[in-house]
Design a protein around this motif. Structure first.
Motif, short mmCIF file in Angstrom:
data_model
loop_
_atom_site.label_atom_id
_atom_site.label_comp_id
_atom_site.label_asym_id
_atom_site.label_seq_id
_atom_site.Cartn_x
_atom_site.Cartn_y
_atom_site.Cartn_z
N VAL A 203 -7.33 2.45 11.63
CA VAL A 203 -5.97 4.26 11.78
C VAL A 203 -5.77 3.45 10.33
O VAL A 203 -5.88 2.50 10.16
N GLU A 204 -5.85 5.21 9.87
CA GLU A 204 -5.58 4.91 8.34
C GLU A 204 -4.04 4.81 7.92
O GLU A 204 -3.05 5.30 8.98
N GLY A 205 -3.60 3.94 7.98
CA GLY A 205 -2.26 3.69 6.86
C GLY A 205 -1.81 3.72 5.33
O GLY A 205 -2.75 4.76 5.56
N ASP A 206 -0.98 3.18 4.60
CA ASP A 206 -1.24 3.77 3.74
C ASP A 206 -1.05 2.39 2.55
O ASP A 206 -0.92 1.57 3.37
N TYR A 207 -0.94 2.50 1.08
CA TYR A 207 -1.27 1.59 0.06
C TYR A 207 0.21 0.70 0.01
O TYR A 207 0.20 -0.29 -0.91
N TYR A 208 1.56 1.42 0.86
CA TYR A 208 2.52 0.56 0.49
C TYR A 208 2.53 -0.95 1.40
O TYR A 208 3.35 -1.51 1.55
N ASN A 209 1.73 -1.01 2.66
CA ASN A 209 1.70 -1.73 2.68
C ASN A 209 0.43 -2.80 2.79
O ASN A 209 0.39 -3.60 3.08
N ILE A 210 1.81 -4.24 1.89
CA ILE A 210 0.93 -4.91 0.71
C ILE A 210 1.02 -6.41 1.54
O ILE A 210 2.20 -6.50 2.01
N LYS A 211 -0.13 -7.15 1.18
CA LYS A 211 0.02 -7.90 1.61
C LYS A 211 0.85 -9.13 0.20
O LYS A 211 -0.39 -9.30 -0.71
N ILE A 212 1.58 -9.71 0.45
CA ILE A 212 2.41 -10.28 -0.99
C ILE A 212 1.43 -11.52 -1.04
O ILE A 212 2.24 -12.85 -0.30
N THR A 213 0.80 -11.79 -2.15
CA THR A 213 -0.12 -13.27 -2.00
C THR A 213 -0.21 -13.70 -3.42
O THR A 213 -0.90 -15.20 -3.66
N THR A 214 0.15 -12.92 -4.43
CA THR A 214 0.29 -13.29 -5.41
C THR A 214 1.21 -13.22 -6.60
O THR A 214 2.28 -11.78 -6.12
#
Length: 234
Positions: A203-214
Motif C-alpha cells: 500500500v503506497e504511503g509517503d516519504y515523510y514516514n521516515i525511520k529515525i536512525t542516524t
C-alpha cells in the motif's frame, strides 16, 4: 470485523545514531520520539490495545511514559528479545483475547499518516497481509563484498518497505511459529508471511514516514514535525 492490536517495537540500541541515548528516547519537539509514536496510535479510535516492546533496561522509563502521557491503550510494556523478530513474537503472545488484526510498527517512525494506517489495514482485511511502502527514488545497484557492481535492478519494481505492516493475527502467529521452528530470521514480518506462500500486498504511503536512525534524520524529523505532521496534522 474483530479488534485491532498494535505492537510497537522499540528494543533497538540505536548504535547508528552515535549517541549514548538510544534513538527512540531522543527528544523531538518537547517529547521523546517514542512518545510521539505511541500517541499517534493512542489517538486512533479503532486501536483497541497497544503492546510496547523495549530494551530490558528501559522498562521502568517506558512504564513512566505510559503513566505520564496518559497512554491508556498501552496494556503491556515488555522486554524485547535478541532479534527484532523475537520482540514481535513476545508482543504477539501478549495480545488480549478477541484481537483479530494486528499492526506491527517501528517505535522510531512517529510520522505515519493516519489515513495510510487505515489504507494498510483495509488492504490487510481484504487480503490478510499488507505493508506500507514507497517507490524507490534512486537507482539501486547490487554490489558484492569488494564493492563491485554486479547488477542494476529495474527501479520500477523496487519499493522501500515501511511500517506499519498489517496482518490477520492468526496468519502472523503462524508465520512466526514456522520461523521459530526452522530457526529462520527475517528482516521484517512480511518476509515471514511470504515464506508461508501468502501474498503480501503493498500500500503506497509517503516519504515523510521516515525511520529515525542516524543523526542526519533528526533535523529532517524536526522539520516534518513543525511543517507537515505536527499535532493534529497526522
Amino acid at each position: 470485523m474483530g479488534k485491532l492490536g498494535v505492537i510497537i517495537v522499540a528494543a533497538g540500541k540505536g548504535s547508528r545514531m552515535g549517541t549514548a541515548e538510544s534513538k527512540q528516547y531522543l527528544q523531538l519537539g518537547q517529547k521523546p520520539i517514542l512518545v510521539h509514536t505511541l500517541q499517534l496510535f493512542q489517538n486512533i479510535q479503532e486501536v483497541h490495545e497497544i503492546i510496547l516492546v523495549v530494551g530490558e533496561h528501559d522498562l521502568d522509563r517506558c512504564r513512566g511514559y505510559v503513566q505520564d502521557y496518559g497512554l491508556s491503550k498501552t496494556t503491556h510494556v515488555l522486554a524485547g528479545g535478541a532479534e527484532r523478530q523475537d520482540s514481535v513474537r513476545r508482543g504477539l503472545d501478549s495480545l488480549q483475547q478477541g484481537i483479530d488484526w494486528v499492526l506491527v510498527h517501528d517505535g522510531v517512525r512517529p510520522f505515519v499518516k493516519k489515513e495510510h494506517v487505515f489504507d494498510c489495514l483495509k488492504k490487510a482485511k481484504e487480503q490478510d497481509a499488507a505493508v506500507l511502502a514507497v517507490p524507490v527514488k534512486d537507482t539501486i545497484k547490487v554490489v558484492d563484498s569488494a564493492k563491485r557492481i554486479q547488477s542494476t535492478p529495474d527501479r520500477r519494481s523496487l519499493w522501500a518497505i515501511q511500517t506499519p505492516q498489517a496482518f490477520r493475527l492468526s496468519l502472523l502467529q503462524e508465520a512466526h511459529e514456522r520461523a521459530s521452528q526452522e530457526s529462520f530470521i527475517g528482516t521484517d514480518d512480511a518476509m515471514l508471511v511470504e515464506r508461508l506462500g501468502t501474498t503480501v500486498h503493498v500500500v503506497e504511503g509517503d516519504y515523510y514516514n521516515i525511520k529515525i536512525t542516524t543523526p542526519e534524520d533528526l533535523p529532517w524529523a524536526e522539520w516534518i514535525l513543525n511543517h507537515v505532521r505536527g499535532e493534529g496534522q497526522l
